[in-house]
Scaffold this active site. Structure first.
Site, PDB file in Angstrom:
ATOM      1  N   LYS A 191      -6.792   2.986  -4.623  1.00 56.93           N
ATOM      2  CA  LYS A 191      -6.395   2.024  -3.590  1.00 56.93           C
ATOM      3  C   LYS A 191      -7.183   0.737  -3.742  1.00 56.93           C
ATOM      4  O   LYS A 191      -6.639  -0.353  -3.694  1.00 56.93           O
ATOM      5  CB  LYS A 191      -6.654   2.669  -2.223  1.00 56.93           C
ATOM      6  CG  LYS A 191      -5.765   2.238  -1.129  1.00 56.93           C
ATOM      7  CD  LYS A 191      -4.441   2.968  -1.068  1.00 56.93           C
ATOM      8  CE  LYS A 191      -3.753   3.128  -2.379  1.00 56.93           C
ATOM      9  NZ  LYS A 191      -2.648   3.993  -2.436  1.00 56.93           N
TER      10      LYS A 191
ATOM     11  N   LYS B   5       6.577  -1.657  -6.705  1.00 59.93           N
ATOM     12  CA  LYS B   5       6.571  -0.542  -5.754  1.00 59.93           C
ATOM     13  C   LYS B   5       7.251   0.683  -6.345  1.00 59.93           C
ATOM     14  O   LYS B   5       6.803   1.804  -6.167  1.00 59.93           O
ATOM     15  CB  LYS B   5       7.271  -0.976  -4.467  1.00 59.93           C
ATOM     16  CG  LYS B   5       7.313   0.085  -3.372  1.00 59.93           C
ATOM     17  CD  LYS B   5       5.938   0.319  -2.801  1.00 59.93           C
ATOM     18  CE  LYS B   5       5.928   1.391  -1.725  1.00 59.93           C
ATOM     19  NZ  LYS B   5       4.552   1.880  -1.500  1.00 59.93           N
TER      20      LYS B   5
ATOM     21  N   ARG C 127       8.931  -4.714  -4.056  1.00 59.55           N
ATOM     22  CA  ARG C 127       9.126  -3.996  -5.313  1.00 59.55           C
ATOM     23  C   ARG C 127       8.320  -4.621  -6.455  1.00 59.55           C
ATOM     24  O   ARG C 127       8.142  -3.998  -7.489  1.00 59.55           O
ATOM     25  CB  ARG C 127      10.622  -3.998  -5.682  1.00 59.55           C
ATOM     26  CG  ARG C 127      11.483  -3.292  -4.669  1.00 59.55           C
ATOM     27  CD  ARG C 127      12.953  -3.531  -4.926  1.00 59.55           C
ATOM     28  NE  ARG C 127      13.426  -2.827  -6.100  1.00 59.55           N
ATOM     29  CZ  ARG C 127      13.832  -1.564  -6.106  1.00 59.55           C
ATOM     30  NH1 ARG C 127      13.806  -0.865  -4.991  1.00 59.55           N
ATOM     31  NH2 ARG C 127      14.275  -1.008  -7.208  1.00 59.55           N
TER      32      ARG C 127
HETATM   33  O1  M6R Z   1       7.320   6.213  -5.572  1.00 60.22           O
HETATM   34  P1  M6R Z   1       6.275   7.141  -6.127  1.00 60.22           P
HETATM   35  O2  M6R Z   1       5.519   7.857  -5.063  1.00 60.22           O
HETATM   36  O3  M6R Z   1       6.806   8.074  -7.166  1.00 60.22           O
HETATM   37  O4  M6R Z   1       5.249   6.175  -6.857  1.00 60.22           O
HETATM   38  C1  M6R Z   1       4.174   6.688  -7.589  1.00 60.22           C
HETATM   39  C2  M6R Z   1       3.175   5.628  -7.904  1.00 60.22           C
HETATM   40  O5  M6R Z   1       3.769   4.581  -8.627  1.00 60.22           O
HETATM   41  C3  M6R Z   1       2.548   5.041  -6.638  1.00 60.22           C
HETATM   42  O6  M6R Z   1       1.967   6.020  -5.847  1.00 60.22           O
HETATM   43  C4  M6R Z   1       1.486   3.989  -7.021  1.00 60.22           C
HETATM   44  O7  M6R Z   1       0.401   4.602  -7.636  1.00 60.22           O
HETATM   45  C5  M6R Z   1       1.047   3.194  -5.793  1.00 60.22           C
HETATM   46  N1  M6R Z   1       0.960   1.806  -6.127  1.00 60.22           N
HETATM   47  C6  M6R Z   1      -0.276   3.596  -5.278  1.00 60.22           C
HETATM   48  O8  M6R Z   1      -0.646   2.885  -4.151  1.00 60.22           O
END
Ligand code: M6R
Length: 607
Positions: A483, A602, A27
């Site tokens: 990424k 996370k 997290r």
């Molecule tokens: O849990 P979620 O899919 O809502 O999270 C959205 C973004 O915080 C998440 O995709 C973030 O951009 C990642 N670190 C990308 O790898």
């Protein structure tokens, strides 16, 4: 964001708390701490840094011994990462851990200071600890209920009262919290992986429910002291899902889990060769009725929405707006009855996405959530719900969740196109069968991970790079770029290849890496022209394209080939794999903490 755990039972509590916290490391955190009832007294150990730093500290100062307590990993919001600001925080008789943000903490703090209370930390959390202490009258539940009525913001709290040894109290509002039930032991945790080693049975705590955990019984109450009968849930993940299973990092494991994740997600939604989302509340009738769609999400989940937009618009001819949730919620969007708002989220707890969904509902739109985490807030509040079955995604960088999000977007687009009469049943069947073949394609691509590793070795000293593409390839570039930057810390931008000439091409200099995604046949020649333009200005180009294309030296320096037989429309599912692997290996080669990149969490439960 912060992780909370709590334990009451017969085991070494500090050991259980440290182990459970290690399962929440994904997290994101910058300090950690625990509080354990040690011979009837609350004993606190906390430290800035990683869990290993806390463990080292406890080795020197002595580990609290006992069978009940609470623990925390902190992602700093109010006050820098430091020993003092780490949780747990205490008043005289109360000690707490907290995930969330207390928005009115300043007002409460001023009040408490006037009442003669002294504060040690800069945190909003200590205000809650002091307020609990201030109102404490010997009745923990009444005190918790009174205090939470004064709090504004989000919180999941683990609380211990000195007068109630070996008992843990918990309450939540917005921030997630589960209560795990084992034999003669119980747990609280921010997420299921923390408790999987001990039990798979748990209650989902709802807003303003208070859990009281003791060794032989666990009860849940509402704020008026009514005891609640809640459904005991069973996690369908096993322990292995939350372990690295021989991979060096969770991210690599999760990249390799993608074929299985796709199968698990799409198979139950395909009936007689056609997509069928009825069990998720999505009927053909509904699909034929929507005139406009919004996809609202953050980060990678938003990028999955961008792929979805191309596919839905192409096949179903329905306009789709893709929006960043944090913008959507504050820009007074023109959404109304008859619109469909799709929220995509791995965690189901992203604060902006949740708020955007609530706004869409308020404006009269129907909401569809595409969510991975079972029982999460977004999943519970949406009108319609498609769970992606990716299993727990532990690495902060999202990979398999993105893959299944786009798989669901394809199924949705196919069924909507059929419902709208834009494609025939035969065509829908054909497309669905192509989607079913993607796990095999990805398996084969993963055999070429060394090519990605080699390409990554050419990027590690770059200060900055560009990802370019057109159409669906542009959608992919956005994800590839995010990424790479989030785990390698190399600055990177994605650009629509045709837009470069309008300014960005001036950044190109000798040796600057450009990753070009060129999988779309109809746009291929145009993309190649754009690639040549950057190459002619000194860029080092990596091209992700079909196997059969062999770039001349005036086009690219490196190539990652994709199977020729994959149709343009389905290419994103293949093309994202090399982009994920390139980002992964670049991070590894730069010696970064791949699964827990700096400053990131996370699950982003704050705005
Ligand atoms: O849990 P979620 O899919 O809502 O999270 C959205 C973004 O915080 C998440 O995709 C973030 O951009 C990642 N670190 C990308 O790898």
């Amino acid at each position: 964001m912060c992780g909370i755990v709590g334990y009451v039972g017969y085991r070494d509590c500090a050991g259980v708390l440290m182990d459970a916290l290690s399962k929440l490391e994904y997290r994101g955190y910058d300090s950690a701490g625990i509080a354990v009832f040690d011979k009837g007294e609350i004993s606190v150990a906390k430290s800035k840094g990683r869990l290993a730093d806390l463990a080292e500290k406890m080795e020197k100062t002595g580990k609290p011994e006992g069978n009940a307590g609470i623990g925390h990993t902190r992602w700093a919001t109010h006050g820098e990462p430091s020993d003092i600001n780490s949780h747990p925080h205490s008043g005289e008789r109360v000690t707490i851990v907290h995930n969330g943000i207390i928005e009115n903490y300043k007002v409460l703090k001023d009040f408490l200071v006037k009442e003669g209370r002294c504060f040690k930390s800069d945190t909003d959390t200590e205000v809650v600890a002091q307020l609990l202490d201030y109102y404490y009258d010997g009745d923990p539940i009444a005190t918790i209920a009174k205090v939470t009525r004064e709090l504004e913001g989000s919180y999941a709290l683990g609380i211990v009262f000195a007068d109630f040894p070996d008992t843990v109290f918990a309450i939540r509002c917005e921030s997630p919290l589960i209560v795990g039930i084992g034999e003669n032991e119980s747990f609280i945790a921010s997420d299921v992986p923390a408790i999987l080693k001990y039990t798979r049975n748990y209650y989902l705590l709802e807003h303003d429910e208070i859990a009281v955990l003791s060794r032989y019984s666990t009860s849940i109450y509402d704020l008026h002291y009514n005891k609640l009968n809640k459904e005991l849930k069973t996690a369908d993940w096993d322990m292995d899902a939350a372990e690295k299973g021989g991979y060096e990092h969770f991210m690599l494991k999760e990249i390799f889990e993608q074929p299985t994740a796709i199968k698990t997600t799409i198979t139950p939604r395909i009936v007689d060769g056609l997509p069928n989302l009825e069990e998720c509340g999505i009927t053909m009738e509904k699909l034929s009725s929507y005139k406009q769609i919004f996809v609202v999400a953050c980060g990678t989940a938003m990028h999955a929405g961008v792929v979805g937009r191309y596919v839905i618009e192409k096949l179903a001819r329905v306009p789709v707006n893709v929006e960043i949730a944090s913008e959507f919620r504050y820009r007074d969007p023109i959404v109304s009855e008859g619109d469909l708002v799709i929220i995509i989220s791995q965690s189901g707890e992203t604060a902006d996405s949740l708020a955007a969904m609530r706004l869409a509902k308020k404006l009269g739109a129907e909401t569809l959530a595409i969510v991975n985490a079972k029982g999460s807030s977004i999943a519970r509040e949406a009108d319609m719900l498609i769970y992606t079955h990716a299993g727990p995604e532990i690495a902060v960088a999202s990979t398999k969740a993105y893959m299944v999000q786009i798989a669901v977007m394809y199924l949705f687009a196919f069924e909507m196109a059929l419902a709208k009469g834009m494609i025939s049943e035969d065509e829908c069947r054909r497309l669905t069968s192509l989607l079913q073949q993607t796990p095999d394609t990805i398996e084969k691509l993963l055999e070429h991970k060394e090519t990605a590793q080699y390409i990554a070795s050419s990027l590690i000293n770059a200060d900055s790079l560009l990802y370019i593409g057109r159409g669906l390839d542009y959608a992919l570039s956005m994800e590839g770029s995010l990424k790479l930057k989030e785990i390698s810390y190399i600055h990177s931008e994605s650009y629509a290849a045709g837009e470069l000439k309008h300014g960005t091409i001036s950044l190109i200099h000798d040796g600057m890496p450009v990753i070009a995604v060129a999988t779309q046949s109809a746009l291929f020649d145009k993309t190649i022209s754009n690639i040549k333009e950057v190459k002619a200005r000194g860029a080092k180009v990596v091209i992700v394209c079909r196997d059969s294309y062999n770039p001349d030296t005036d086009v690219a320096d490196h190539k990652f080939g994709l199977p020729d037989e994959v149709e343009d429309l389905l290419m994103p599912m293949a093309a994202v794999v090399p982009l994920q692997l390139i980002a992964y290996y670049t991070s590894v080669l730069r010696g970064n903490d791949v699964d827990k990149p700096r400053n990131l969490a996370k699950s982003v439960t704050v705005e």
